[in-house]
Motif scaffolding. Structure first.
Motif, PDB file in Angstrom:
ATOM      1  N   ASP A 106       0.831  -1.320  -0.029  1.00  0.00           N
ATOM      2  CA  ASP A 106      -0.027   0.032  -0.208  1.00  0.00           C
ATOM      3  C   ASP A 106       0.983   1.234   0.026  1.00  0.00           C
ATOM      4  O   ASP A 106       0.127   2.612   0.115  1.00  0.00           O
ATOM      5  N   GLY A 107       2.153   1.156   0.027  1.00  0.00           N
ATOM      6  CA  GLY A 107       2.991   2.073  -0.062  1.00  0.00           C
ATOM      7  C   GLY A 107       3.474   2.822   1.010  1.00  0.00           C
ATOM      8  O   GLY A 107       4.357   3.588   1.368  1.00  0.00           O
ATOM      9  N   THR A 108       3.307   2.121   2.482  1.00  0.00           N
ATOM     10  CA  THR A 108       3.624   2.455   3.661  1.00  0.00           C
ATOM     11  C   THR A 108       5.186   2.093   3.781  1.00  0.00           C
ATOM     12  O   THR A 108       5.515   0.650   3.377  1.00  0.00           O
ATOM     13  N   VAL A 109       5.926   2.653   4.226  1.00  0.00           N
ATOM     14  CA  VAL A 109       7.445   2.254   4.550  1.00  0.00           C
ATOM     15  C   VAL A 109       7.731   2.453   5.798  1.00  0.00           C
ATOM     16  O   VAL A 109       7.547   3.435   6.382  1.00  0.00           O
ATOM     17  N   VAL A 110       8.332   1.470   6.642  1.00  0.00           N
ATOM     18  CA  VAL A 110       8.761   1.656   8.156  1.00  0.00           C
ATOM     19  C   VAL A 110      10.196   1.202   8.241  1.00  0.00           C
ATOM     20  O   VAL A 110      10.829   0.576   7.409  1.00  0.00           O
ATOM     21  N   VAL A 111      10.985   1.894   9.423  1.00  0.00           N
ATOM     22  CA  VAL A 111      11.870   1.482   9.759  1.00  0.00           C
ATOM     23  C   VAL A 111      12.064   0.349  11.031  1.00  0.00           C
ATOM     24  O   VAL A 111      11.023   0.553  11.832  1.00  0.00           O
ATOM     25  N   ALA A 112      12.536  -0.605  10.581  1.00  0.00           N
ATOM     26  CA  ALA A 112      12.214  -1.735  11.651  1.00  0.00           C
ATOM     27  C   ALA A 112      13.308  -2.542  12.085  1.00  0.00           C
ATOM     28  O   ALA A 112      14.632  -2.295  11.488  1.00  0.00           O
ATOM     29  N   ARG A 113      13.340  -2.976  13.324  1.00  0.00           N
ATOM     30  CA  ARG A 113      14.708  -3.598  13.993  1.00  0.00           C
ATOM     31  C   ARG A 113      14.301  -4.973  14.108  1.00  0.00           C
ATOM     32  O   ARG A 113      13.204  -5.449  14.713  1.00  0.00           O
ATOM     33  N   SER A 114      15.433  -5.881  13.714  1.00  0.00           N
ATOM     34  CA  SER A 114      14.913  -7.577  13.744  1.00  0.00           C
ATOM     35  C   SER A 114      15.408  -7.784  15.071  1.00  0.00           C
ATOM     36  O   SER A 114      16.054  -7.289  16.114  1.00  0.00           O
ATOM     37  N   HIS A 115      14.864  -9.094  15.570  1.00  0.00           N
ATOM     38  CA  HIS A 115      15.203  -9.572  16.958  1.00  0.00           C
ATOM     39  C   HIS A 115      16.545 -10.343  16.930  1.00  0.00           C
ATOM     40  O   HIS A 115      16.722 -11.148  17.771  1.00  0.00           O
ATOM     41  N   GLY A 116      17.151 -10.905  15.542  1.00  0.00           N
ATOM     42  CA  GLY A 116      18.415 -11.534  15.545  1.00  0.00           C
ATOM     43  C   GLY A 116      19.162 -11.049  14.197  1.00  0.00           C
ATOM     44  O   GLY A 116      18.724 -10.567  13.689  1.00  0.00           O
ATOM     45  N   GLN A 117      20.530 -11.523  14.378  1.00  0.00           N
ATOM     46  CA  GLN A 117      21.356 -11.313  13.141  1.00  0.00           C
ATOM     47  C   GLN A 117      21.052 -12.093  12.094  1.00  0.00           C
ATOM     48  O   GLN A 117      20.702 -13.155  12.226  1.00  0.00           O
ATOM     49  N   GLY A 118      20.821 -11.354  10.792  1.00  0.00           N
ATOM     50  CA  GLY A 118      20.645 -11.975   9.444  1.00  0.00           C
ATOM     51  C   GLY A 118      19.093 -12.307   9.181  1.00  0.00           C
ATOM     52  O   GLY A 118      19.064 -12.941   8.277  1.00  0.00           O
ATOM     53  N   MET A 119      18.241 -11.681  10.166  1.00  0.00           N
ATOM     54  CA  MET A 119      17.211 -12.150   9.841  1.00  0.00           C
ATOM     55  C   MET A 119      16.499 -11.223   8.762  1.00  0.00           C
ATOM     56  O   MET A 119      15.698 -12.089   7.832  1.00  0.00           O
TER      57      MET A 119
ATOM     58  N   GLY B 208       9.293   3.368  13.554  1.00  0.00           N
ATOM     59  CA  GLY B 208       8.543   4.550  13.143  1.00  0.00           C
ATOM     60  C   GLY B 208       8.355   4.482  11.326  1.00  0.00           C
ATOM     61  O   GLY B 208       8.651   3.319  10.967  1.00  0.00           O
ATOM     62  N   THR B 209       7.881   5.465  11.007  1.00  0.00           N
ATOM     63  CA  THR B 209       7.663   5.444   9.350  1.00  0.00           C
ATOM     64  C   THR B 209       8.755   6.178   8.656  1.00  0.00           C
ATOM     65  O   THR B 209       9.533   6.936   9.397  1.00  0.00           O
ATOM     66  N   ASP B 210       8.798   5.815   7.394  1.00  0.00           N
ATOM     67  CA  ASP B 210       9.842   6.477   6.597  1.00  0.00           C
ATOM     68  C   ASP B 210       9.032   6.980   5.258  1.00  0.00           C
ATOM     69  O   ASP B 210       7.992   6.300   4.947  1.00  0.00           O
ATOM     70  N   GLN B 211       9.667   7.733   4.501  1.00  0.00           N
ATOM     71  CA  GLN B 211       9.102   8.016   3.163  1.00  0.00           C
ATOM     72  C   GLN B 211       9.691   7.113   2.101  1.00  0.00           C
ATOM     73  O   GLN B 211      10.528   6.554   2.271  1.00  0.00           O
TER      74      GLN B 211
END
Length: 71
Positions: free
Chosen positions: A11-24, A66-69
């Motif tokens: 839908d065009g939404t872009v978010v900044v995300a953090r994984s719970h593990g390396q390489g995920m 958070g969100t991003d453009q």
């Protein structure tokens, strides 16, 4: 170590995300190319949103910071 990445949705939404593990995010990228990754359960935390991403036989949880453009 937790990685960080920008995740874009249909839908065009872009978010900044953090994984719970390396390489995920590498694992996620491989399955995203097949087009079978879907959002699952969402949990609201005090300072972020926990988002479950699911695909056949696997799941992963990321923290949405958070969100991003869009590009």
């Amino acid at each position: 170590m937790r990685g960080r990445a920008r995740l874009g949705f249909a839908d065009g939404t872009v978010v900044v995300a953090r994984s719970h593990g390396q390489g995920m995010f590498g694992v996620l990228a491989r399955h995203t190319a097949d087009g079978d990754v879907r959002p699952g359960k969402v949990v609201l935390r005090d300072e972020w949103i926990e988002l479950e991403l699911v695909w056949p036989g696997r799941r992963m949880v990321v923290d949405v910071l958070g969100t991003d453009q869009a590009d």
